[in-house]
Design a protein around this motif. Structure first.
Motif, mmCIF file in Angstrom:
data_model
loop_
_atom_site.group_PDB
_atom_site.id
_atom_site.type_symbol
_atom_site.label_atom_id
_atom_site.label_comp_id
_atom_site.label_asym_id
_atom_site.label_seq_id
_atom_site.Cartn_x
_atom_site.Cartn_y
_atom_site.Cartn_z
ATOM 1 N N GLY A 188 0.019 1.552 -85.545
ATOM 2 C CA GLY A 188 1.048 1.151 -84.602
ATOM 3 C C GLY A 188 0.450 0.794 -83.246
ATOM 4 N N GLY A 189 1.314 0.258 -82.375
ATOM 5 C CA GLY A 189 0.847 -0.100 -81.049
ATOM 6 C C GLY A 189 1.798 -1.051 -80.361
ATOM 7 N N LEU A 190 1.301 -1.640 -79.282
ATOM 8 C CA LEU A 190 2.080 -2.601 -78.498
ATOM 9 C C LEU A 190 1.652 -4.013 -78.893
ATOM 10 N N VAL A 191 2.629 -4.859 -79.185
ATOM 11 C CA VAL A 191 2.344 -6.231 -79.589
ATOM 12 C C VAL A 191 3.388 -7.144 -78.973
ATOM 13 N N GLN A 192 2.991 -8.362 -78.688
ATOM 14 C CA GLN A 192 3.919 -9.335 -78.116
ATOM 15 C C GLN A 192 4.828 -9.906 -79.198
ATOM 16 N N PRO A 193 6.001 -10.367 -78.814
ATOM 17 C CA PRO A 193 6.886 -11.024 -79.794
ATOM 18 C C PRO A 193 6.156 -12.164 -80.495
ATOM 19 N N GLY A 194 6.356 -12.237 -81.806
ATOM 20 C CA GLY A 194 5.663 -13.227 -82.611
ATOM 21 C C GLY A 194 4.343 -12.751 -83.166
ATOM 22 N N GLY A 195 3.887 -11.610 -82.703
ATOM 23 C CA GLY A 195 2.613 -11.078 -83.149
ATOM 24 C C GLY A 195 2.704 -10.333 -84.465
ATOM 25 N N SER A 196 1.572 -9.761 -84.857
ATOM 26 C CA SER A 196 1.475 -9.060 -86.138
ATOM 27 C C SER A 196 0.827 -7.693 -85.961
ATOM 28 N N LEU A 197 1.174 -6.799 -86.857
ATOM 29 C CA LEU A 197 0.541 -5.489 -86.968
ATOM 30 C C LEU A 197 0.468 -5.126 -88.438
ATOM 31 N N ARG A 198 -0.537 -4.322 -88.774
ATOM 32 C CA ARG A 198 -0.646 -3.797 -90.125
ATOM 33 C C ARG A 198 -0.673 -2.282 -90.048
ATOM 34 N N LEU A 199 0.364 -1.665 -90.622
ATOM 35 C CA LEU A 199 0.436 -0.214 -90.676
ATOM 36 C C LEU A 199 -0.198 0.286 -91.962
ATOM 37 N N SER A 200 -0.838 1.441 -91.859
ATOM 38 C CA SER A 200 -1.404 2.105 -93.031
ATOM 39 C C SER A 200 -0.793 3.486 -93.173
ATOM 40 N N CYS A 201 -0.706 3.940 -94.391
ATOM 41 C CA CYS A 201 -0.209 5.284 -94.690
ATOM 42 C C CYS A 201 -1.184 5.900 -95.682
ATOM 43 N N ALA A 202 -1.983 6.841 -95.208
ATOM 44 C CA ALA A 202 -2.979 7.492 -96.049
ATOM 45 C C ALA A 202 -2.424 8.799 -96.582
ATOM 46 N N ALA A 203 -2.511 8.974 -97.880
ATOM 47 C CA ALA A 203 -2.026 10.191 -98.520
ATOM 48 C C ALA A 203 -3.191 11.118 -98.847
ATOM 49 N N SER A 204 -2.913 12.422 -98.779
ATOM 50 C CA SER A 204 -3.919 13.404 -99.134
ATOM 51 C C SER A 204 -3.264 14.562 -99.859
ATOM 52 N N ARG A 205 -4.072 15.467 -100.381
ATOM 53 C CA ARG A 205 -3.664 16.665 -101.118
ATOM 54 C C ARG A 205 -3.183 16.356 -102.525
ATOM 55 N N LEU A 221 6.821 -10.510 -85.372
ATOM 56 C CA LEU A 221 7.525 -9.343 -84.840
ATOM 57 C C LEU A 221 8.475 -9.721 -83.717
ATOM 58 N N LYS A 222 9.589 -9.005 -83.670
ATOM 59 C CA LYS A 222 10.638 -9.230 -82.683
ATOM 60 C C LYS A 222 10.842 -7.953 -81.868
ATOM 61 N N PRO A 223 11.387 -8.065 -80.671
ATOM 62 C CA PRO A 223 11.654 -6.857 -79.875
ATOM 63 C C PRO A 223 12.527 -5.848 -80.622
ATOM 64 N N GLU A 224 13.417 -6.319 -81.451
ATOM 65 C CA GLU A 224 14.291 -5.400 -82.206
ATOM 66 C C GLU A 224 13.554 -4.666 -83.321
#
Length: 124
Positions: free
Chosen positions: A9-26, A86-89
């Motif tokens: 996660g983080g701060l990105v401008q409208p129209g930009g992209s992010l890639r979230l990861s979800c690492a599982a353990s146990r 990405l959009k502000p919403e």
């Protein structure tokens, strides 16, 4: 019990992209459907996307369809959420979750394990 940790996660401008990861353990998540949800301030937690245990079937909320892509790498016990246009919403805390069902799941009540969340802020 499965432990899930989101990142990306983080701060990105409208129209930009992010890639979230979800690492599982146990425990391996390879037999579980996985999902992404989000919660904006003052709003209820909202379903975003789900992927079945094989990665071959996905389900998206209308609000993100065509912009977000959920995927998984069972060998790495990790799930991803690629977010484009990405959009502000889209600003919210994003959570990943594991469901006991192997098939895509929309209802939050059908998920038994949740991560702590990662903040995504879309702003200029």
């Amino acid at each position: 019990q499965v432990q899930l940790v989101e990142s990306g996660g983080g701060l990105v401008q409208p129209g930009g992209s992010l890639r979230l990861s979800c690492a599982a353990s146990r425990r391996t998540i390879s037999s579980y459907a996985m999902g992404w949800f989000r919660q904006a301030p003052g709003k209820e937690r909202e379903f975003i996307a789900s992927i079945d245990w094989t990665g071959g079937a996905t389900n998206y909320a209308d609000s993100v369809k065509g912009r977000f892509t959920i995927s998984r790498d069972n060998a790495k016990n990790t799930v991803f959420l690629q977010m484009n246009s990405l959009k502000p919403e889209d600003t919210a805390v994003y959570y990943c979750a594991a469901s006991i069902s192997p098939y895509t799941v929309v209802r939050a009540a059908e998920y038994f394990a949740w991560g702590q969340g990662t903040q995504v802020t879309v702003s200029s």
